[in-house]
Design a protein around this motif. Structure first.
Motif: not given
Length: 606
Positions: A136-139, A203, A270, A272
């Protein structure tokens, strides 16, 4: 021709640099003296366009140190696969060999991961499924795990480049790329795994779209929260940051205020989390019922006021047995019938509250009667008991001439004066009733007095005239020592005997009064009568038997105060006399013994 093929390779290298790499050679081991065919798998080379290694150019080979083995033939199978045939010399050293494609003219070399093993059988290197991972983009990260075994060592590669320090069974990939692991057994024989691929994931959107803004609702009102949908999405709802167990659908139905969020997770893992949606509660009105009497009911023939706290801007609806009472829209209602009542109060924001039901009862009026336990007309000095009807929870108040008689709050009243009497009976519910009047009449009583017409002390044979009071219609009864004197019913009486005298005077109304006692004393002896000092009577006073001490009488007489002989006995041979049959009073006993007659006094008790 080689220059032309090299140009094609270089051109393909320029537009496919990111993808060109060898992936594996299979099988990757053989014994000395063995001839075998292997398949070399790669990506991005486009072999069919001519950019393939050639056996005659000796640019594709395996080597260990300075020992080199060239293939017998190289055949292009497709853009990504080569069929390479080998004859392993019998004298080839054992161990792991690098497999390489080298272009010395341009300084380009590329190795096949893991190389080739001679006289050494490796453990197959395997990375656990799946072969496609997403971060996922957030780490985010993807954990890659190789097969386990005794004595195995590991080295991880990314895009065919050794990852420094990545020598554990598992590797945590934090960036996209093609990953392999080289597993070497205890004999030093390595094997390169098939590649797995790590890609960037997207995400998901996490927006609470229903309701679209923060809202204020009435307490306990149902609100449905909703968020965006997507293929393979999963959901988890939170209230004030606390996970709501079981709330894992796209929609959430709530009836409580608070700050709500939703975490949306897509099929790539992922997540959110939405911004909070705040649901606030408006104030609710107070709805309670009180009665004007303080009791949940009213007495027969009356009403009871019902009320709820009034507030400006509020509206009210009253119900009986759940049915709306037409026109009952104020904060008060006057109930004239029994039943179960409630009120619905609505404030200016439209929030309503229903009171707890209040059961109103119709209380009966208690009966109120007076029973006189004796005559209600009587002489002064007497009384009559007036008794109200009984009830275990009743309370009472007595009245005379319509006025409260202070302190008279018992069921019974002892009336001793003239007047009309009433009683008010009150039940436990506060319902009262007054009785009809009972009239009590108290009659006048005469005053009884004795006036002696001379001295009250004289010798035997003397007398004194005792005078009663005057009064028209009076009747008289004289008494000696408390006993009626037979025939003594005139106004006056001549007393000749010692004792206490009284007169009972009865007037024309039948009321009687008894005077105080007048004592007459006769201390002198009668003629020819002696009192023997040795004779005594005991006990004295007595009530059943009396004994003569000092001699046995030959005869005796018991004489009352009027001179009447009540008991006589001749030839008496015992000193005990039975006096149980005579009434109480003062008596004389005339005793004859061998010494002569004697007179003694005694008192007969009750």
């Amino acid at each position: 021709m080689k220059k032309f093929l090299l140009l094609i390779f270089i051109c393909s290298l320029n537009f496919t640099t990111q993808a060109q790499q060898f992936l594996s050679i299979n099988p990757n081991f053989a014994n000395s003296g063995q001839t075998l065919s292997t398949t070399v798998t790669s990506t991005g080379f486009y072999y069919t366009m001519g950019s393939a290694p050639g056996q005659f150019w000796q640019d594709f080979y395996m080597y260990q140190g300075s020992y080199i083995i060239y293939p017998n033939s190289i055949n292009v199978l497709d853009d990504d696969h080569l069929d390479v045939n080998w004859s392993i010399p019998a004298a080839a050293p054992s161990g792991n060999y690098d497999v390489e494609w080298s272009f010395s003219g341009v300084g380009f070399t590329m190795d096949v991961p893991g190389g080739f093993n001679i006289n050494c059988v490796p453990v197959q290197a395997v990375i656990s499924q799946p072969i496609y991972y997403y971060i996922c983009p957030s780490g985010g990260s993807a954990t890659l795990t190789a097969n386990s075994g005794t004595g195995l060592t590991y080295q991880w590669f990314k895009n065919n480049v050794l990852i420094q320090g990545a020598t554990l069974q598992s590797y945590n990939a934090t960036s996209v790329g093609t990953y392999q692991v080289k597993v070497t057994n205890a004999q030093g024989c390595p094997d390169m795994s098939d590649p797995v691929f790590v890609y960037n994931a997207s995400t998901p959107n996490a927006i609470i779209s229903s309701p679209s803004t923060n809202i204020t609702v009435c307490p306990s009102q149902i609100v449905t929260l909703g968020t965006s949908s997507g293929f393979g999405y999963t959901y988890q709802w939170f209230k004030s940051g606390v996970l709501l167990n079981g709330s894992t659908s796209q929609f959430l139905t709530v009836s409580d205020s608070g700050s709500y969020t939703v975490r949306v997770t897509n099929n790539q893992g992922c997540s959110n989390t939405s911004l909070p949606r705040i649901i606030s509660w408006a104030s609710i009105p107070v709805a309670s019922i009180t009665t004007s009497t303080g009791n949940p009911g009213f007495c027969s023939g009356s009403t009871v006021g019902l009320s709820t706290p009034p507030t400006a801007g509020y509206t009210y609806k009253w119900y009986k047995y759940g049915n709306l009472i037409a026109g009952a829209t104020s904060s008060t209602y006057q109930a004239s019938t029994a039943g179960k009542y409630k009120v619905v109060v609505t404030n200016s924001t439209g929030c309503s509250k229903t009171s707890a039901p209040l059961t109103i009862s119709l209380y009966p009026i208690p009966p109120a009667t007076i029973t006189a336990t004796g005559p209600t007309t009587f002489c002064q000095g007497s009384q009559v008991k007036l008794q109200a009807n009984y009830g275990s929870t009743y309370s009472y108040q007595w009245y005379k001439y319509g006025n409260v008689i202070p302190g008279e709050t018992n069921r019974n009243l002892f009336a001793n004066s003239t007047g009309p009497y009433k009683v008010e009976v009150t039940s436990a519910y506060g319902c009262s009733k007054k009785s009809t009047a009972t009239n009590v009449t108290v009659l006048a009583t005469p005053v009884a007095t004795i006036t002696p017409d001379g001295p009250t002390t004289f010798c035997a044979g003397g007398s004194v005239l005792l005078k009663g009071p005057n009064g028209t219609g009076n009747t008289y009864q004289w008494k000696l020592m408390g006993n009626d004197i037979p025939g003594a019913t005139n106004k006056n009486y001549t007393a000749t005997a010692a004792g206490n005298y009284k007169v009972a005077v009865t007037n024309s109304l039948g009321c009687t009064d008894i005077s105080d006692a007048v004592t007459v004393t006769v201390p002198c002896r009668m003629k020819n009568e002696t009192i023997t000092e040795n004779l005594e009577l005991f006990p004295n006073p007595a009530n059943t038997y009396i004994t003569i001490s000092g001699g046995i009488p030959s005869s005796y007489e018991v004489i009352n105060a009027t001179g009447q002989v009540l008991i006589s006995q001749e030839k008496k041979t015992t000193d005990v006399i039975d006096i149980s049959s005579i009434p109480a009073g003062l008596y004389l006993i005339r005793v004859v013994t061998e010494n002569g007659p004697s007179t003694l006094k005694f008192i007969k008790e009750e």
